[in-house]
Design a protein around this motif. Sequence first.
Motif: not given
Length: 170
Positions: A1-25
């Motif tokens: 994957m090319p160089t990444v400048r920043r990571i953006i994650v959508g969060v709204h409190g569901s279990l799916g978004s918490l899984q995405a947040l942990r992965f993003a962290a």
Amino acid sequence: MPTVRRIIVGVHGSLGSLQALRFAADETRQRNVPLLAVAAWIPPGGDLAERRHSSPYLRKIWREAAWEGLWAAFDAGLGGVRVETQAIRGEPGPVLVEVANQPDDLLIIGTGRRAGFGRMMRKSVSRYCLAHAHCPVLAVPPSALMDEMSRPLHSWRVRRHQLTPDTPDV
């Protein structure tokens, strides 16, 4: 994957978004780039209803509720990652695509299980982002526990116990 400048994650409190947040962290720690968590919100009843009877007081309450949901997601288990946060008014898909507007951004979203009826009634944020983003999008599937929790209890009992002629119906 090319160089990444920043990571953006959508969060709204569901279990799916918490899984995405942990992965993003985790990705943020590995790549040593900033993490931006975005909570998109719309007024109950949608923007049209709010425009008809606009109330600055209610708008303030809804914005604060979006912020509270965002912070509650962090309380659910992130540590050691510095996060910038934004609560932006609008539909989640378009808001996330607008924020992740550079080719060197990485947008991380959670994918959840939805029953057929739920899929028809609500727009899919992940499909929207995958179709419209101008940067790489990483869709995080639900964990095995989330997948198991999303199934009704009745189906769990039927799947786990084989019915025999001498056992009562479930």
